[in-house]
Design a protein around this motif. Structure first.
Motif, PDB file in Angstrom:
ATOM      1  N   THR A 508      14.601   6.200 -24.256  1.00 16.22           N
ATOM      2  CA  THR A 508      14.625   6.145 -25.727  1.00 16.22           C
ATOM      3  C   THR A 508      13.634   5.126 -26.278  1.00 16.22           C
ATOM      4  OG1 THR A 508      16.382   4.462 -25.820  1.00 16.22           O
ATOM      5  CG2 THR A 508      17.069   6.788 -25.742  1.00 16.22           C
ATOM      6  N   VAL A 509      13.107   4.256 -25.417  1.00 18.13           N
ATOM      7  CA  VAL A 509      12.118   3.274 -25.863  1.00 18.13           C
ATOM      8  C   VAL A 509      10.778   3.982 -26.010  1.00 18.13           C
ATOM      9  CG1 VAL A 509      11.003   1.063 -25.386  1.00 18.13           C
ATOM     10  CG2 VAL A 509      13.361   1.458 -24.624  1.00 18.13           C
ATOM     11  N   LEU A 510      10.179   3.892 -27.177  1.00 15.06           N
ATOM     12  CA  LEU A 510       8.946   4.613 -27.478  1.00 15.06           C
ATOM     13  C   LEU A 510       7.702   3.816 -27.090  1.00 15.06           C
ATOM     14  CD1 LEU A 510       9.960   5.973 -31.009  1.00 15.06           C
ATOM     15  CD2 LEU A 510      10.254   7.079 -28.776  1.00 15.06           C
ATOM     16  N   GLU A 511       6.610   4.543 -26.899  1.00 11.71           N
ATOM     17  CA  GLU A 511       5.370   3.918 -26.450  1.00 11.71           C
ATOM     18  C   GLU A 511       4.848   2.873 -27.437  1.00 11.71           C
ATOM     19  OE1 GLU A 511       1.338   5.635 -24.387  1.00 11.71           O
ATOM     20  OE2 GLU A 511       1.726   6.261 -26.453  1.00 11.71           O
ATOM     21  N   ASN A 512       5.158   3.039 -28.721  1.00 15.61           N
ATOM     22  CA  ASN A 512       4.644   2.082 -29.703  1.00 15.61           C
ATOM     23  C   ASN A 512       5.536   0.846 -29.850  1.00 15.61           C
ATOM     24  OD1 ASN A 512       6.824   3.139 -31.049  1.00 15.61           O
ATOM     25  ND2 ASN A 512       5.686   3.869 -32.834  1.00 15.61           N
ATOM     26  N   GLU A 515       8.728  -3.205 -26.062  1.00 16.85           N
ATOM     27  CA  GLU A 515       9.700  -3.143 -24.969  1.00 16.85           C
ATOM     28  C   GLU A 515       9.422  -1.981 -24.010  1.00 16.85           C
ATOM     29  OE1 GLU A 515      11.111  -5.414 -28.276  1.00 16.85           O
ATOM     30  OE2 GLU A 515      10.634  -3.270 -28.232  1.00 16.85           O
ATOM     31  N   TYR A 516       8.470  -1.116 -24.386  1.00 14.60           N
ATOM     32  CA  TYR A 516       8.078   0.008 -23.531  1.00 14.60           C
ATOM     33  C   TYR A 516       7.522  -0.485 -22.185  1.00 14.60           C
ATOM     34  CZ  TYR A 516       5.877   4.540 -22.368  1.00 14.60           C
ATOM     35  OH  TYR A 516       5.506   5.723 -21.779  1.00 14.60           O
ATOM     36  N   THR A 517       6.911  -1.655 -22.200  1.00 13.77           N
ATOM     37  CA  THR A 517       6.378  -2.230 -20.958  1.00 13.77           C
ATOM     38  C   THR A 517       7.485  -2.400 -19.931  1.00 13.77           C
ATOM     39  OG1 THR A 517       4.781  -3.470 -22.289  1.00 13.77           O
ATOM     40  CG2 THR A 517       5.034  -4.142 -19.997  1.00 13.77           C
ATOM     41  N   GLU A 518       8.589  -2.986 -20.365  1.00 11.63           N
ATOM     42  CA  GLU A 518       9.705  -3.241 -19.452  1.00 11.63           C
ATOM     43  C   GLU A 518      10.468  -1.967 -19.122  1.00 11.63           C
ATOM     44  OE1 GLU A 518      12.135  -6.230 -17.345  1.00 11.63           O
ATOM     45  OE2 GLU A 518      10.057  -5.718 -17.755  1.00 11.63           O
ATOM     46  N   SER A 519      10.678  -1.097 -20.102  1.00  9.69           N
ATOM     47  CA  SER A 519      11.410   0.145 -19.831  1.00  9.69           C
ATOM     48  C   SER A 519      10.642   1.009 -18.833  1.00  9.69           C
ATOM     49  CB  SER A 519      11.669   0.919 -21.126  1.00  9.69           C
ATOM     50  OG  SER A 519      10.478   1.396 -21.704  1.00  9.69           O
ATOM     51  N   SER A 520       9.314   1.029 -18.942  1.00 14.82           N
ATOM     52  CA  SER A 520       8.492   1.805 -17.999  1.00 14.82           C
ATOM     53  C   SER A 520       8.606   1.253 -16.586  1.00 14.82           C
ATOM     54  CB  SER A 520       7.026   1.786 -18.442  1.00 14.82           C
ATOM     55  OG  SER A 520       6.870   2.388 -19.697  1.00 14.82           O
ATOM     56  N   ARG A 521       8.612  -0.074 -16.474  1.00 12.13           N
ATOM     57  CA  ARG A 521       8.738  -0.703 -15.151  1.00 12.13           C
ATOM     58  C   ARG A 521      10.077  -0.353 -14.515  1.00 12.13           C
ATOM     59  NH1 ARG A 521      10.892  -5.159 -12.713  1.00 12.13           N
ATOM     60  NH2 ARG A 521      11.925  -5.840 -14.632  1.00 12.13           N
ATOM     61  N   LEU A 522      11.147  -0.427 -15.291  1.00 13.44           N
ATOM     62  CA  LEU A 522      12.473  -0.131 -14.754  1.00 13.44           C
ATOM     63  C   LEU A 522      12.628   1.346 -14.394  1.00 13.44           C
ATOM     64  CD1 LEU A 522      14.669  -2.351 -17.114  1.00 13.44           C
ATOM     65  CD2 LEU A 522      14.099  -2.785 -14.719  1.00 13.44           C
ATOM     66  N   LEU A 523      12.034   2.230 -15.189  1.00 11.13           N
ATOM     67  CA  LEU A 523      12.078   3.661 -14.867  1.00 11.13           C
ATOM     68  C   LEU A 523      11.340   3.948 -13.562  1.00 11.13           C
ATOM     69  CD1 LEU A 523      11.580   5.256 -18.400  1.00 11.13           C
ATOM     70  CD2 LEU A 523      13.534   5.641 -16.876  1.00 11.13           C
ATOM     71  N   GLU A 524      10.208   3.302 -13.375  1.00 21.30           N
ATOM     72  CA  GLU A 524       9.459   3.463 -12.120  1.00 21.30           C
ATOM     73  C   GLU A 524      10.294   2.971 -10.943  1.00 21.30           C
ATOM     74  OE1 GLU A 524       6.324   4.096  -9.344  1.00 21.30           O
ATOM     75  OE2 GLU A 524       6.695   4.898 -11.351  1.00 21.30           O
ATOM     76  N   PHE A 525      10.933   1.838 -11.116  1.00 23.19           N
ATOM     77  CA  PHE A 525      11.787   1.264 -10.070  1.00 23.19           C
ATOM     78  C   PHE A 525      12.925   2.218  -9.702  1.00 23.19           C
ATOM     79  CE2 PHE A 525      15.843  -1.262  -9.792  1.00 23.19           C
ATOM     80  CZ  PHE A 525      15.736  -1.592  -8.443  1.00 23.19           C
ATOM     81  N   LEU A 526      13.609   2.758 -10.696  1.00 16.19           N
ATOM     82  CA  LEU A 526      14.748   3.640 -10.438  1.00 16.19           C
ATOM     83  C   LEU A 526      14.335   4.975  -9.826  1.00 16.19           C
ATOM     84  CD1 LEU A 526      16.833   2.996 -13.690  1.00 16.19           C
ATOM     85  CD2 LEU A 526      17.482   2.346 -11.361  1.00 16.19           C
ATOM     86  N   SER A 527      13.083   5.350 -10.008  1.00 18.86           N
ATOM     87  CA  SER A 527      12.620   6.649  -9.501  1.00 18.86           C
ATOM     88  C   SER A 527      12.679   6.731  -7.976  1.00 18.86           C
ATOM     89  CB  SER A 527      11.189   6.927  -9.980  1.00 18.86           C
ATOM     90  OG  SER A 527      10.252   6.093  -9.325  1.00 18.86           O
ATOM     91  N   TYR A 528      12.734   5.588  -7.303  1.00 21.47           N
ATOM     92  CA  TYR A 528      12.758   5.586  -5.839  1.00 21.47           C
ATOM     93  C   TYR A 528      14.154   5.830  -5.269  1.00 21.47           C
ATOM     94  CZ  TYR A 528       7.954   4.004  -5.931  1.00 21.47           C
ATOM     95  OH  TYR A 528       6.589   3.932  -6.140  1.00 21.47           O
ATOM     96  N   PHE A 529      15.180   5.804  -6.114  1.00 16.79           N
ATOM     97  CA  PHE A 529      16.550   6.010  -5.646  1.00 16.79           C
ATOM     98  C   PHE A 529      16.947   7.475  -5.757  1.00 16.79           C
ATOM     99  CE2 PHE A 529      16.429   1.569  -6.719  1.00 16.79           C
ATOM    100  CZ  PHE A 529      17.286   0.959  -5.818  1.00 16.79           C
ATOM    101  N   LYS A 530      17.599   7.987  -4.726  1.00 12.53           N
ATOM    102  CA  LYS A 530      18.231   9.295  -4.790  1.00 12.53           C
ATOM    103  C   LYS A 530      19.611   9.110  -5.420  1.00 12.53           C
ATOM    104  CE  LYS A 530      14.769  11.117  -2.548  1.00 12.53           C
ATOM    105  NZ  LYS A 530      13.760  11.920  -3.274  1.00 12.53           N
ATOM    106  N   GLN A 531      19.926   9.931  -6.388  1.00  7.55           N
ATOM    107  CA  GLN A 531      21.138   9.734  -7.184  1.00  7.55           C
ATOM    108  C   GLN A 531      22.426   9.971  -6.399  1.00  7.55           C
ATOM    109  OE1 GLN A 531      21.150  11.446 -11.200  1.00  7.55           O
ATOM    110  NE2 GLN A 531      23.195  12.247 -10.739  1.00  7.55           N
ATOM    111  N   ILE A 532      23.389   9.069  -6.598  1.00  6.95           N
ATOM    112  CA  ILE A 532      24.732   9.234  -6.051  1.00  6.95           C
ATOM    113  C   ILE A 532      25.691   9.440  -7.218  1.00  6.95           C
ATOM    114  CG2 ILE A 532      26.642   8.099  -4.834  1.00  6.95           C
ATOM    115  CD1 ILE A 532      24.630   6.595  -3.159  1.00  6.95           C
ATOM    116  N   ASN A 533      26.547  10.444  -7.147  1.00 11.09           N
ATOM    117  CA  ASN A 533      27.528  10.685  -8.204  1.00 11.09           C
ATOM    118  C   ASN A 533      28.620   9.620  -8.152  1.00 11.09           C
ATOM    119  OD1 ASN A 533      26.304  12.994  -9.285  1.00 11.09           O
ATOM    120  ND2 ASN A 533      27.221  14.289  -7.687  1.00 11.09           N
ATOM    121  N   ASP A 534      29.205   9.348  -9.320  1.00  7.70           N
ATOM    122  CA  ASP A 534      30.191   8.268  -9.408  1.00  7.70           C
ATOM    123  C   ASP A 534      31.631   8.769  -9.276  1.00  7.70           C
ATOM    124  OD1 ASP A 534      30.244   9.646 -11.759  1.00  7.70           O
ATOM    125  OD2 ASP A 534      30.211   7.894 -13.063  1.00  7.70           O
TER     126      ASP A 534
END
Length: 554
Positions: A508-512, A515-534
């Motif tokens: 939901t954080v937009l490019e303009n 805070e997009y800098t940090e949200s992009s970093r965290l999204l990249e980080f999470l992309s390496y995890f395979k999802q586990i259901n809760d």
């Protein structure tokens, strides 16, 4: 050649350059002067290295090492240099970065099979200094993933290779320092000559890599010997290795094999065992303990931990009563302010210490007291708090960030207290050289909680996070070693579960938005995890405090 227009925030002006001009060339042409040497840039609110070439109109802000993302560029590059130095000095040793501790990074030389000595440290330090003096470039190359995996395997970097294979991409990128390949899930400095300061010192049975202070880069951060924190990190590391879930790649393997539920069950069982052990320690004090203090940084799970501890104390025949230190805030007009003139709710002076101690003493004397209830909307204590009177077997559990601060309990005897420090000390690493920041783990928890329960957008949580961290560094972490016991609230599986909840919030954080800098970093980080259901996470889990579905009332 086609000209590309950029807007440079540092000069507050538009500039035109031939298509394909690098950021390094632009920074030189504009003669950008910062406190320290330009080391990277924020381009359209995403971090880029100076080798990045501009082919479309962009907004550019050049940064140095005093910027948080500049510090990250520096640390990744420094770790690469240390890896190269260890490889040269000890060719058959495996260099590992285990975790962040004592303002630096705890490293091990696996396979050395003897204690590290000062001459080892001198040799590593000397080799690092030689690599830095040579000003060798960090070269980024895009290659076929199978070749990248082969290269990493040849160097013994099996965990990096495993993660690359799991991503399923045809091409990938590696960084090279001469003939050595590596990858750090983020950008690097242009060359080793950009590194100006570091330290390598013995730290318990390993090495502490010291880094400069971000705001005072001319000096190294002070070393602290956090024995209790070190011990809990080592205990968790050994446990993660035993069940073979010490890296993201290991966790992904369990997930892909349909064994994510097993990891959840084991992690939750360990939490229950640890909480029961703490309850037994309290109960064994022959009734001396009148108040249990639970403290920790933001999003560490203090509230649910306190409730679960209460259950275990009840099993031992005690009657726990929960108290929140937040209800003892002074009225808003008396709240101290920080250097920016903002209310500092995380300062010890924001708590009415005399009133808190007075009520504790009255409770210990068997008197009935009316507990306060702070109205955050009105900014003052309300008069409708519940009444409480302690009898035989009653015990208080007080939750609040200042629980370890010796200035909190000015009138209570030490033998009548039991202090517990709780934090999410992430047990798994990305790979051999990339640990997972405990602060990132907590930020992801907080993003989910703020969105679900407080209606805060992701950008607002990210914007406030540096202030939260600053308050923790000032008011919480300096006192953590005062704890009688530490509890790690992180679970091996949680980032693979949080991924599903955090990703749509971060998007939901937009490019303009900055805070997009940090949200992009965290999204990249999470992309390496395979999802586990809760589905298999129990309702009493600490993670339910953030996800929802808890059986506890908050």
């Amino acid at each position: 050649m086609k000209e590309i227009e950029i807007f440079c925030k540092n000069t507050n002006a538009f500039h035109s350059y031939p298509m394909g001009t690098s950021l390094l060339e632009i920074s030189h042409d504009l003669n950008i002067k910062l406190e320290h040497r330009v080391c990277g840039a924020i381009v359209n609110n995403k971090v880029r290295e100076l080798s990045f070439c501009v082919v479309k109109p962009k907004q550019v802000e050049f940064i140095d090492v005093t910027h948080m993302d500049g510090t990250r560029l520096y640390i990744r590059s420094l770790i690469f240099v240390m890896y190269a130095a260890v490889k040269e000095v000890f060719p058959h040793v495996n260099f590992r970065v285990q975790n962040g501790i004592s303002n630096g990074y705890f490293c091990e030389l696996q396979g050395l099979e003897r204690e590290i000595n000062e001459s080892d440290l001198f040799a590593i330090r000397q080799e690092m200094e030689a690599i830095i003096a040579a000003d060798l470039p960090f070269v980024k190359r895009g290659i076929v993933t199978t070749e990248a995996v082969d290269q990493l395997m040849k160097q013994g970097l099996e965990e990096k290779a495993q993660l690359f294979e799991q991503q399923g991409q045809l091409y990938t990128q590696l960084y090279f320092l001469k003939d050595l390949a590596n990858y750090f899930y983020g950008h690097l400095l242009p060359s080793t000559g950009y590194i100006s300061g570091f330290g390598v010192v013995k730290y318990y049975d390993g090495i502490l890599l010291q880094i400069p202070h971000r705001k005072h880069f001319e000096r190294l951060r002070k070393v602290f010997y956090n024995e209790k924190l070190y011990d809990i990190f080592q205990e968790q590391k050994d446990w993660a290795e035993i069940i073979n879930v010490s890296t993201v790649g290991n966790l992904n393997d369990h997930t892909l094999a349909g064994k994510g539920g097993d990891v959840i069950k084991i992690s939750e069982a360990l939490h229950e065992k640890k909480i029961a052990e703490i309850a037994n320690m309290i109960s064994s004090r022959n009734g001396d303990v009148k108040v249990v203090l639970v403290a920790g940084p933001s999003a560490s799970g203090k509230t649910t931990f306190s409730k679960r501890l209460g259950v275990q104390l009840a099993v031992n025949g005690l009657r726990p009563h929960q108290i929140s230190l937040d209800d003892y805030f002074v009225d808003r007009e008396h709240t101290p302010r920080d250097e920016n003139g903002e209310y500092d709710f995380e300062a010890l002076e924001a708590v009415d210490i005399p009133f808190f101690n007075q009520q504790l003493i009255e409770l210990f004397e068997g008197k009935e007291v009316r507990l306060p209830l702070f109205d955050f909307h009105l900014g003052r204590r309300a008069e409708n708090g519940k009444k409480l009177q302690l009898g035989r077997g009653d015990i208080l559990i007080v939750e609040g960030i200042h629980g370890m601060n010796p200035g909190l309990l000015t009138q209570v005897k030490e033998k009548n207290t039991f202090k517990i420090f709780i934090s999410a000390l992430t047990q798994i690493s990305m790979d051999e050289h990339t640990h997972i920041s405990t602060a990132d783990n907590r930020l992801i928890r907080r993003l989910i909680r703020d969105s679900k329960y407080r209606g805060y957008p992701a950008a607002a949580t990210i914007k406030r996070w540096p202030s939260v961290r600053k308050g923790e560094e000032r008011n919480i972490f300096p006192y953590q070693e005062n704890a009688d016991v530490m509890f790690n609230s992180a679970t091996l599986y949680e980032l693979a579960v949080l991924k599903k909840y955090a990703e749509p919030i971060l998007k939901t954080v937009l490019e303009n938005q900055c805070e997009y800098t940090e949200s992009s970093r965290l999204l990249e980080f999470l992309s390496y995890f395979k999802q586990i259901n809760d589905d298999e996470i129990p309702p009493t889990s600490l993670l339910r405090e953030f996800l929802g579905g808890s059986s506890f009332a908050y």
